[in-house]
Enzyme design. Structure first.
Site, PDB file in Angstrom:
ATOM      1  N   THR A  35      25.894 -25.847  18.924  1.00  0.00           N
ATOM      2  CA  THR A  35      26.307 -25.061  20.098  1.00  0.00           C
ATOM      3  C   THR A  35      26.134 -25.898  21.362  1.00  0.00           C
ATOM      4  OG1 THR A  35      25.454 -23.140  18.886  1.00  0.00           O
ATOM      5  CG2 THR A  35      26.093 -22.789  21.183  1.00  0.00           C
ATOM      6  N   ASP A  88      18.073 -20.629  16.438  1.00  0.00           N
ATOM      7  CA  ASP A  88      18.413 -20.211  15.070  1.00  0.00           C
ATOM      8  C   ASP A  88      18.350 -18.694  14.942  1.00  0.00           C
ATOM      9  OD1 ASP A  88      18.746 -22.887  13.946  1.00  0.00           O
ATOM     10  OD2 ASP A  88      16.638 -23.092  14.492  1.00  0.00           O
ATOM     11  N   GLY A  99      14.559 -25.141  15.792  1.00  0.00           N
ATOM     12  CA  GLY A  99      14.151 -26.300  15.004  1.00  0.00           C
ATOM     13  C   GLY A  99      15.034 -26.573  13.807  1.00  0.00           C
ATOM     14  N   GLU A 107      12.291 -30.107  22.346  1.00  0.00           N
ATOM     15  CA  GLU A 107      12.892 -28.907  22.965  1.00  0.00           C
ATOM     16  C   GLU A 107      11.823 -28.081  23.674  1.00  0.00           C
ATOM     17  OE1 GLU A 107      16.673 -28.300  19.928  1.00  0.00           O
ATOM     18  OE2 GLU A 107      14.837 -27.204  19.529  1.00  0.00           O
ATOM     19  N   LYS A 125      23.119 -14.957  15.523  1.00  0.00           N
ATOM     20  CA  LYS A 125      21.719 -15.352  15.729  1.00  0.00           C
ATOM     21  C   LYS A 125      20.838 -14.207  16.249  1.00  0.00           C
ATOM     22  CE  LYS A 125      22.981 -19.691  15.015  1.00  0.00           C
ATOM     23  NZ  LYS A 125      22.787 -20.722  15.996  1.00  0.00           N
TER      24      LYS A 125
HETATM   25  C1  5RP Z   1      17.628 -27.712  17.068  1.00  0.00           C
HETATM   26  C2  5RP Z   1      17.662 -26.281  17.435  1.00  0.00           C
HETATM   27  C3  5RP Z   1      19.006 -25.662  17.631  1.00  0.00           C
HETATM   28  O1  5RP Z   1      19.054 -25.097  18.900  1.00  0.00           O
HETATM   29  C4  5RP Z   1      19.213 -24.590  16.595  1.00  0.00           C
HETATM   30  O2  5RP Z   1      19.008 -25.153  15.308  1.00  0.00           O
HETATM   31  C5  5RP Z   1      20.605 -23.976  16.688  1.00  0.00           C
HETATM   32  O3  5RP Z   1      21.546 -24.946  16.363  1.00  0.00           O
HETATM   33  P1  5RP Z   1      23.087 -24.618  16.238  1.00  0.00           P
HETATM   34  O4  5RP Z   1      23.601 -24.414  17.612  1.00  0.00           O
HETATM   35  O5  5RP Z   1      23.660 -25.840  15.559  1.00  0.00           O
HETATM   36  O6  5RP Z   1      23.227 -23.391  15.368  1.00  0.00           O
HETATM   37  O7  5RP Z   1      16.672 -25.619  17.578  1.00  0.00           O
HETATM   38  O8  5RP Z   1      16.329 -28.142  16.778  1.00  0.00           O
END
Ligand code: 5RP
Length: 227
Positions: A35, A88, A99, A107, A125
């Site tokens: 994202t 997530d 993560g 982060e 999410k």
């Molecule tokens: C990375 C993260 C991301 O923000 C989380 O995994 C969401 O990722 P995506 O946008 O690909 O679904 O915490 O460590």
């Protein structure tokens, strides 16, 4: 032009909406993930001039630099106006699991220095209780067996994350365990508890560094949730 999947279309939409939180000439924090990749692309194409962006991973640094976004080291900034990142899972309090992309430690460090955390997610999410997504925990390698036993005592099944058959090594030289079967009904208490286990670098519960705003992409548009 390639056709985006419907989920990618939502990610692109929410990434575009996040530009409203970027003031010209600001110092901002930028997260990691698919994202956020849409956000980085939108930011580069927006032409919004920045003082700089602090990155939460090697991957985001490389993407921003390749698109001409000035990246500054976190040690060179006092404060960030905003931190923009995905998640997530996110609950009704703005507490998150993060993560999935293994970047949770940086982060959390970057988020801690921002005045506002803007979480950008698609509707998949949004949850009532965190924990269906396996909880990522960054762990010092020698502590992994002990941490797996600690989670078992809590009723969780921690699994060492692999990449190409080997233990994944994070940007910080550590490993990740993903914990299945934990219901995070008290994220503040559970973050505090797990964070103090010897060998845990960072737990992927973001309750102390929760979102202030969630931009939630749905097929009928982007909703703004404030906490
Ligand atoms: C990375 C993260 C991301 O923000 C989380 O995994 C969401 O990722 P995506 O946008 O690909 O679904 O915490 O460590």
């Amino acid at each position: 032009m390639s056709q985006l999947s419907s989920q990618d279309a939502l990610k692109a939409q929410v990434a575009q909406a996040a530009l409203a939180y970027v003031q010209p000439h600001a110092l901002i924090g930028v997260g990691t993930g698919s994202t956020v990749n849409f956000f980085i692309d939108a930011l580069a194409h927006s032409g919004i001039p920045l003082q700089g962006a602090v990155s939460s991973s090697v991957a985001s640094t490389q993407r921003m630099q390749s698109l001409g976004i000035p990246v500054v080291d976190v040690s060179q900034v006092d404060a960030l106006s905003v931190y923009i990142d995905g998640a997530d899972e996110i609950d009704g309090h703005g507490y998150m699991i993060k993560g999935g992309g293994a970047a949770l430690t940086r982060e959390k460090i970057v988020a801690a220095q921002a005045q506002q955390f803007v979480c950008i997610v698609d509707q998949s999410k949004r949850v009532d209780i965190l924990g269906a997504f396996p909880l990522p925990v960054e762990v010092i390698p020698m502590a992994v067996p002990h941490i797996i036993r600690q989670f078992a005592a809590l009723g969780g099944r921690a699994v060492l994350r692999l990449r190409e058959g080997q233990a994944l090594v994070t940007d910080n030289g550590q490993h990740i365990v993903d914990v299945h079967g934990l219901k995070l009904s008290d994220p503040l208490a559970q973050e505090a508890l797990i964070s103090q286990w010897p060998g845990v670098v960072t737990v992927g519960i973001f309750a102390y560094q929760k979102a202030d705003v969630c931009l939630l992409a749905t097929p009928s548009g982007v909703q703004t949730l404030r906490y």
